[in-house]
Scaffold this motif. Structure first.
Motif, mmCIF file in Angstrom:
data_model
loop_
_atom_site.group_PDB
_atom_site.id
_atom_site.type_symbol
_atom_site.label_atom_id
_atom_site.label_comp_id
_atom_site.label_asym_id
_atom_site.label_seq_id
_atom_site.Cartn_x
_atom_site.Cartn_y
_atom_site.Cartn_z
ATOM 1 N N THR A 1 0.820 -1.209 0.000
ATOM 2 C CA THR A 1 0.000 0.000 0.000
ATOM 3 C C THR A 1 0.853 1.258 0.000
ATOM 4 N N SER A 2 1.947 1.212 0.743
ATOM 5 C CA SER A 2 2.858 2.348 0.781
ATOM 6 C C SER A 2 3.472 2.607 -0.590
ATOM 7 N N LEU A 3 3.885 1.545 -1.270
ATOM 8 C CA LEU A 3 4.437 1.706 -2.617
ATOM 9 C C LEU A 3 3.395 2.256 -3.582
ATOM 10 N N GLU A 4 2.161 1.774 -3.463
ATOM 11 C CA GLU A 4 1.078 2.269 -4.318
ATOM 12 C C GLU A 4 0.900 3.776 -4.165
ATOM 13 N N ARG A 5 0.927 4.241 -2.926
ATOM 14 C CA ARG A 5 0.766 5.677 -2.674
ATOM 15 C C ARG A 5 1.920 6.472 -3.280
ATOM 16 N N GLN A 6 3.119 5.943 -3.166
ATOM 17 C CA GLN A 6 4.283 6.634 -3.732
ATOM 18 C C GLN A 6 4.209 6.683 -5.254
ATOM 19 N N VAL A 7 3.760 5.610 -5.865
ATOM 20 C CA VAL A 7 3.636 5.569 -7.335
ATOM 21 C C VAL A 7 2.604 6.577 -7.812
ATOM 22 N N ALA A 8 1.532 6.739 -7.040
ATOM 23 C CA ALA A 8 0.486 7.691 -7.417
ATOM 24 C C ALA A 8 1.039 9.111 -7.523
ATOM 25 N N ASP A 9 2.077 9.398 -6.759
ATOM 26 C CA ASP A 9 2.679 10.732 -6.766
ATOM 27 C C ASP A 9 3.939 10.809 -7.635
ATOM 28 N N LEU B 1 5.857 -2.004 -9.104
ATOM 29 C CA LEU B 1 5.771 -0.725 -8.408
ATOM 30 C C LEU B 1 7.174 -0.214 -8.083
ATOM 31 N N GLN B 2 8.044 -1.104 -7.622
ATOM 32 C CA GLN B 2 9.426 -0.724 -7.331
ATOM 33 C C GLN B 2 10.113 -0.180 -8.580
ATOM 34 N N ALA B 3 9.890 -0.847 -9.707
ATOM 35 C CA ALA B 3 10.527 -0.435 -10.963
ATOM 36 C C ALA B 3 10.100 0.968 -11.353
ATOM 37 N N ARG B 4 8.805 1.254 -11.225
ATOM 38 C CA ARG B 4 8.301 2.582 -11.573
ATOM 39 C C ARG B 4 8.920 3.652 -10.668
ATOM 40 N N LEU B 5 8.990 3.371 -9.377
ATOM 41 C CA LEU B 5 9.540 4.332 -8.429
ATOM 42 C C LEU B 5 11.039 4.543 -8.629
ATOM 43 N N ALA B 6 11.718 3.533 -9.164
ATOM 44 C CA ALA B 6 13.157 3.643 -9.407
ATOM 45 C C ALA B 6 13.460 4.363 -10.714
ATOM 46 N N GLY B 7 12.424 4.606 -11.523
ATOM 47 C CA GLY B 7 12.626 5.339 -12.763
ATOM 48 C C GLY B 7 12.734 4.497 -14.015
ATOM 49 N N ALA B 8 12.430 3.203 -13.908
ATOM 50 C CA ALA B 8 12.472 2.339 -15.090
ATOM 51 C C ALA B 8 11.406 2.755 -16.092
ATOM 52 N N SER B 9 11.695 2.526 -17.353
ATOM 53 C CA SER B 9 10.715 2.752 -18.423
ATOM 54 C C SER B 9 10.095 1.450 -18.892
ATOM 55 N N ALA B 10 10.755 0.329 -18.560
ATOM 56 C CA ALA B 10 10.282 -0.979 -19.009
ATOM 57 C C ALA B 10 10.703 -2.037 -17.999
ATOM 58 N N ILE B 11 10.056 -3.190 -18.067
ATOM 59 C CA ILE B 11 10.423 -4.329 -17.239
ATOM 60 C C ILE B 11 10.543 -5.564 -18.116
#
Length: 269
Positions: free
Chosen positions: A26-34, A128-138
Motif C-alpha cells: 500500500t505504501s508503494l502504491e501511494r508513492q507511485v500515485a505521486d 511498483l518498485q521499478a516505476r519508483l526507481a525510474g524504469a521505463s520498461a520491465i
C-alpha cells in the motif's frame, strides 16, 4: 544439472515477502500515485535505432560467477549511452547477479534513453518498485510465470505506463503472449542448463506476432550475428556479458557498433 530458474524464483518469492514487511504494498502504491519520473518508450527507441542494442549492466551470473564485480552502474551505463546504445538494461537481483535496485535508480536518474529493470518478476510489488526507481520498461520471463500471471503482470505494468519485454525460450511459451505484448524477446540461453543456441531466435521468429518488435537475447558476441538476426526480423539485441567482461564496457560497445556500421554487420532491416 540443477534447474537454477526454479531455485531463483523460490528465493525471489521469499525475498519479496521480506521486502513487503519492511515497506508495505500500500505504501508503494501511494508513492507511485505521486511519481512523476519520465518514461521513455523502449519500443520506439528500437524502431528508431540503426543497431537496436539494449546494453546490459550486470556484475555476475550463476553460470560464470563474477564478470565485473566492482563495476559502477552509472559509469558503465553512461559509457553505453555515449557509445550509442538504443536502451539500457540493469539487473537488480542481488543473490545471483550481484545487482541492486539502487543501481537501477541511479542509472535511470542520469539516462536519457529507456532503462529496463532486468529481474525475475513474479509480483506486482516489483513493478511498483521499478516505476519508483525510474524504469521505463520491465522484463517478464515466461518460464517463471503461468499464462495468467504473465497476462496480469503485463497489464499491470501497462497501467503504470511501463512497457514490457516478454521473454520466451521455446515455442511452448507462445501462449504467454497477451494482446498487449508488443515487444517480445527470445532468450537463446536455456535458464536451466545455461546452454546457448543462437539458432533459437531464427527458429522462433516465424512464431511471433508480425507486428511485435522482436528482441534476441544472450550469446550475441559479434556484429555478424546482429546482421543475420536483423534479416530474420529482429530489431533489438540484448547484450551484456560481451561488454561487461571488458575493461571498458562502453568502449567495447562503441567498437561493436563500429563493426556493424563498417559492414561487419550490415544494417539492412
Amino acid at each position: 544439472m540443477r534447474d537454477i530458474l526454479n531455485e531463483i524464483i523460490a528465493h525471489k518469492r521469499y525475498e519479496i515477502e521480506r521486502q513487503k514487511r519492511s515497506i508495505s504494498y500500500t505504501s508503494l502504491e501511494r508513492q507511485v500515485a505521486d511519481c512523476s519520473l519520465p518514461v521513455y518508450s523502449l519500443k520506439e527507441a528500437l524502431l528508431r535505432s540503426d543497431t537496436g542494442i539494449i546494453a546490459e549492466f550486470k556484475r555476475r551470473s550463476p553460470s560464470k560467477g563474477w564478470i565485473n564485480q566492482h563495476a559502477d552502474a552509472v559509469e558503465v551505463t553512461g559509457g553505453y549511452e555515449k557509445a550509442g546504445a538504443a536502451a539500457l538494461s540493469v539487473l537488480t537481483d542481488l543473490a545471483y547477479f550481484g545487482g541492486r535496485l539502487d543501481d537501477l535508480q541511479q542509472v535511470a536518474a542520469q539516462a536519457s534513453i529507456p532503462v529496463m529493470r532486468k529481474e525475475f518478476i513474479v509480483d506486482e510489488y516489483q513493478i511498483l518498485q521499478a516505476r519508483l526507481a525510474g524504469a521505463s520498461a520491465i522484463l517478464l520471463i515466461a518460464a517463471a510465470l503461468t499464462v495468467e500471471e504473465s497476462f496480469r503482470l503485463t497489464r499491470f505494468a501497462k497501467q503504470l505506463g511501463l512497457e514490457v519485454l516478454l521473454e520466451l525460450h521455446d515455442e511452448r511459451e507462445t501462449g504467454h503472449i497477451a494482446p498487449e505484448n508488443d515487444i517480445i524477446g527470445v532468450n537463446n540461453r536455456n535458464l536451466g542448463s545455461f546452454v546457448t543456441d543462437l539458432e533459437k531466435s531464427s527458429k522462433m521468429a516465424r512464431l511471433l506476432p508480425k507486428d511485435a518488435v522482436r528482441v534476441s537475447e544472450s550469446g550475441i558476441s559479434n556484429p555478424e550475428t546482429v546482421t543475420a538476426l536483423r534479416k530474420a526480423g529482429y530489431l533489438g539485441f540484448l547484450i551484456g556479458e560481451n561488454f561487461m567482461k571488458q575493461a571498458n564496457p562502453g568502449a567495447g560497445l562503441a567498437k561493436f557498433i563500429e563493426g556493424i556500421k563498417s559492414g561487419k554487420g550490415g544494417m539492412g532491416r
